[in-house]
Design a protein around this motif. Structure first.
Motif, PDB file in Angstrom:
ATOM      1  N   UNK A 156       0.830  -1.209   0.000  1.00  0.00           N
ATOM      2  CA  UNK A 156       0.000   0.000   0.000  1.00  0.00           C
ATOM      3  C   UNK A 156       0.865   1.260   0.000  1.00  0.00           C
ATOM      4  N   UNK A 157       1.884   1.286   0.849  1.00  0.00           N
ATOM      5  CA  UNK A 157       2.785   2.438   0.885  1.00  0.00           C
ATOM      6  C   UNK A 157       3.524   2.601  -0.438  1.00  0.00           C
ATOM      7  N   UNK A 158       3.881   1.494  -1.065  1.00  0.00           N
ATOM      8  CA  UNK A 158       4.572   1.542  -2.352  1.00  0.00           C
ATOM      9  C   UNK A 158       3.662   2.129  -3.435  1.00  0.00           C
ATOM     10  N   UNK A 159       2.364   1.832  -3.349  1.00  0.00           N
ATOM     11  CA  UNK A 159       1.416   2.331  -4.364  1.00  0.00           C
ATOM     12  C   UNK A 159       1.115   3.815  -4.203  1.00  0.00           C
ATOM     13  N   UNK A 160       1.078   4.310  -2.956  1.00  0.00           N
ATOM     14  CA  UNK A 160       0.722   5.714  -2.750  1.00  0.00           C
ATOM     15  C   UNK A 160       1.949   6.620  -2.654  1.00  0.00           C
ATOM     16  N   UNK A 161       3.152   6.035  -2.583  1.00  0.00           N
ATOM     17  CA  UNK A 161       4.368   6.849  -2.462  1.00  0.00           C
ATOM     18  C   UNK A 161       4.568   7.810  -3.632  1.00  0.00           C
ATOM     19  N   UNK A 162       4.186   7.460  -4.890  1.00  0.00           N
ATOM     20  CA  UNK A 162       4.377   8.418  -5.992  1.00  0.00           C
ATOM     21  C   UNK A 162       3.669   9.751  -5.819  1.00  0.00           C
ATOM     22  N   UNK A 163       2.685   9.833  -4.896  1.00  0.00           N
ATOM     23  CA  UNK A 163       2.025  11.120  -4.654  1.00  0.00           C
ATOM     24  C   UNK A 163       3.009  12.167  -4.142  1.00  0.00           C
ATOM     25  N   UNK A 164       4.088  11.717  -3.496  1.00  0.00           N
ATOM     26  CA  UNK A 164       5.064  12.648  -2.912  1.00  0.00           C
ATOM     27  C   UNK A 164       6.183  13.018  -3.884  1.00  0.00           C
ATOM     28  N   UNK A 165       6.181  12.431  -5.085  1.00  0.00           N
ATOM     29  CA  UNK A 165       7.237  12.686  -6.062  1.00  0.00           C
ATOM     30  C   UNK A 165       6.734  13.713  -7.070  1.00  0.00           C
ATOM     31  N   UNK A 166       7.410  14.839  -7.242  1.00  0.00           N
ATOM     32  CA  UNK A 166       6.971  15.844  -8.217  1.00  0.00           C
ATOM     33  C   UNK A 166       7.044  15.295  -9.642  1.00  0.00           C
ATOM     34  N   UNK A 167       6.041  15.628 -10.425  1.00  0.00           N
ATOM     35  CA  UNK A 167       5.988  15.139 -11.799  1.00  0.00           C
ATOM     36  C   UNK A 167       7.182  15.634 -12.617  1.00  0.00           C
ATOM     37  N   UNK A 168       7.656  16.844 -12.347  1.00  0.00           N
ATOM     38  CA  UNK A 168       8.753  17.411 -13.117  1.00  0.00           C
ATOM     39  C   UNK A 168      10.054  16.639 -12.946  1.00  0.00           C
ATOM     40  N   UNK A 169      10.169  15.867 -11.867  1.00  0.00           N
ATOM     41  CA  UNK A 169      11.416  15.144 -11.612  1.00  0.00           C
ATOM     42  C   UNK A 169      11.569  13.894 -12.475  1.00  0.00           C
ATOM     43  N   UNK A 170      10.466  13.387 -13.025  1.00  0.00           N
ATOM     44  CA  UNK A 170      10.576  12.173 -13.850  1.00  0.00           C
ATOM     45  C   UNK A 170       9.868  12.308 -15.190  1.00  0.00           C
ATOM     46  N   UNK A 198      -2.686   8.895 -12.005  1.00  0.00           N
ATOM     47  CA  UNK A 198      -3.856   9.146 -11.168  1.00  0.00           C
ATOM     48  C   UNK A 198      -4.173   8.039 -10.184  1.00  0.00           C
ATOM     49  N   UNK A 199      -3.557   6.870 -10.357  1.00  0.00           N
ATOM     50  CA  UNK A 199      -3.874   5.726  -9.498  1.00  0.00           C
ATOM     51  C   UNK A 199      -3.486   5.925  -8.034  1.00  0.00           C
ATOM     52  N   UNK A 200      -2.312   6.491  -7.692  1.00  0.00           N
ATOM     53  CA  UNK A 200      -1.938   6.578  -6.267  1.00  0.00           C
ATOM     54  C   UNK A 200      -2.960   7.296  -5.395  1.00  0.00           C
ATOM     55  N   UNK A 201      -3.371   8.490  -5.792  1.00  0.00           N
ATOM     56  CA  UNK A 201      -4.363   9.222  -5.002  1.00  0.00           C
ATOM     57  C   UNK A 201      -5.686   8.473  -4.931  1.00  0.00           C
ATOM     58  N   UNK A 202      -6.111   7.875  -6.050  1.00  0.00           N
ATOM     59  CA  UNK A 202      -7.394   7.163  -6.075  1.00  0.00           C
ATOM     60  C   UNK A 202      -7.342   5.897  -5.235  1.00  0.00           C
ATOM     61  N   UNK A 203      -6.221   5.172  -5.266  1.00  0.00           N
ATOM     62  CA  UNK A 203      -6.070   3.987  -4.414  1.00  0.00           C
ATOM     63  C   UNK A 203      -6.155   4.380  -2.941  1.00  0.00           C
ATOM     64  N   UNK A 204      -5.543   5.494  -2.601  1.00  0.00           N
ATOM     65  CA  UNK A 204      -5.588   5.984  -1.221  1.00  0.00           C
ATOM     66  C   UNK A 204      -7.026   6.242  -0.786  1.00  0.00           C
ATOM     67  N   UNK A 205      -7.833   6.863  -1.659  1.00  0.00           N
ATOM     68  CA  UNK A 205      -9.223   7.157  -1.327  1.00  0.00           C
ATOM     69  C   UNK A 205     -10.056   5.879  -1.227  1.00  0.00           C
ATOM     70  N   UNK A 206      -9.911   4.980  -2.209  1.00  0.00           N
ATOM     71  CA  UNK A 206     -10.689   3.743  -2.200  1.00  0.00           C
ATOM     72  C   UNK A 206     -10.322   2.850  -1.016  1.00  0.00           C
TER      73      UNK A 206
END
Length: 326
Positions: A156-170, A198-206
């Motif tokens: 779960x932490x692995x799936x939602x961790x990308x929310x903390x990574x800025x899009x510009x960095x990758x 969009x999956x990380x934020x949505x997984x967190x909500x679901x």
């Protein structure tokens, strides 16, 4: 109590003004003069702040709501009035009403943007992207809420961790991967990339919402003969409709208004432009066609506004139910 406090501050301000004049006339000590000057400004700011608070408290609730409504609608008002002006009128006075209300700007922008084609491209990317996010996130979030193993928390932490990574960095790496997979420059390829973003934020909500579903419902369904797929599609997913409404709103608004990812993925390909990329063509290096930019903004806002007005009750129910459930 507030009136006495303001009276005291006003008296102190007047006293400091008189004191400052006397010191300035009698002695030439700049340091004391500046100290009194700063104290005076500090007291004056406190008085103005308290007068503003008193004014806000005296306003009725409806008047205060109306004031905030005007504040939030002011940018939309500026876009609306300047969409019907000529370039010269906008440069002369951006706050004035247009001299004549004509649809010439709207017609020119509709033709130059190739609005039907760009609207269809944006709609395809939004629908495919949002549906994919809902399917992936609802299944993943539900399963992570139910499975309790030593690896489930890490997953779960692995799936939602990308929310903390800025899009510009990758984003450049993402473009290289898309080019390798031959999905660069295609609308459906852009929609697939939205699934991952969009999956990380949505997984967190679901996942948070699925925790509130009673486990007894699933056990009863399994006893009655449901398999896992039927259990999810017929029982679990309908109970997640409030969360689905919230996820849909978040992702539709994000994908519909997104500019950077389509710019990177689609580039200057005229056949696959979205509405935002088509509007960007009115921004030149040496001149901004503000009348066309404002008209393009109106054409981009109208579909989302109509969609909101149609599904307004469902959207509000979904957001409120999701907030209460969380």
């Amino acid at each position: 109590m507030m009136q006495y406090y303001l009276l005291f501050l006003s008296f102190a301000l007047v006293l400091l003004l008189l004191l400052q004049q006397q010191i300035q006339q009698l002695i030439n000590l700049n340091i004391w003069f500046h100290i009194l000057h700063h104290v005076k400004l500090l007291l004056l700011s406190h008085i103005l702040d308290h007068f503003l608070l008193i004014l806000l408290f005296q306003l009725q609730k409806q008047q205060l709501n109306f004031l905030f409504l005007l504040l939030y609608l002011s940018p939309l008002f500026l876009v609306g009035i300047n969409a019907f002006k000529s370039y010269q009128e906008i440069m002369t006075d951006v706050m004035s009403l247009p001299s004549a209300f004509t649809l010439d700007n709207i017609k020119n922008v509709f033709h130059d943007m190739k609005y039907p084609a760009t609207f269809l491209n944006t709609l395809i990317a939004t629908v495919i992207g949002t549906l994919g996010i809902i399917v992936i996130a609802s299944m993943g979030g539900y399963k992570m809420a139910r499975v309790k193993t030593r690896y489930s928390r890490f997953c779960f932490l692995f799936c939602i961790a990308p929310m903390m990574i800025p899009f510009q960095s990758f984003m450049l790496t993402l473009v290289n991967v898309a080019t390798t997979l031959h999905i660069n420059g295609k609308i459906w390829g852009l929609a697939i990339i939205y699934w991952g973003l969009g999956a990380p934020m949505s997984i967190f909500l679901y996942q948070g919402f699925a925790k509130g579903i009673p486990l007894e419902l699933e056990e009863s369904a399994l006893i009655d003969g449901c398999n896992q797929f039927q259990l999810f599609t017929r029982i679990i997913f309908p109970m997640l409709k409030s969360c689905t409404a919230t996820v849909t709103i978040i992702n539709v608004m994000w994908i519909w208004n997104d500019f950077l990812l389509p710019l990177l993925m689609l580039g200057g390909r005229k056949s696959s432009k979205t509405l935002q990329l088509a509007a960007y063509s009115f921004m030149g290096q040496y001149k901004m066609e503000w009348q066309n930019i404002m008209s393009a903004a109106i054409l981009i806002i109208i579909p989302a506004l109509i969609l909101y007005l149609i599904f307004q009750k469902s959207i509000i129910k979904g957001v409120v139910a999701g907030a209460v459930k969380g």
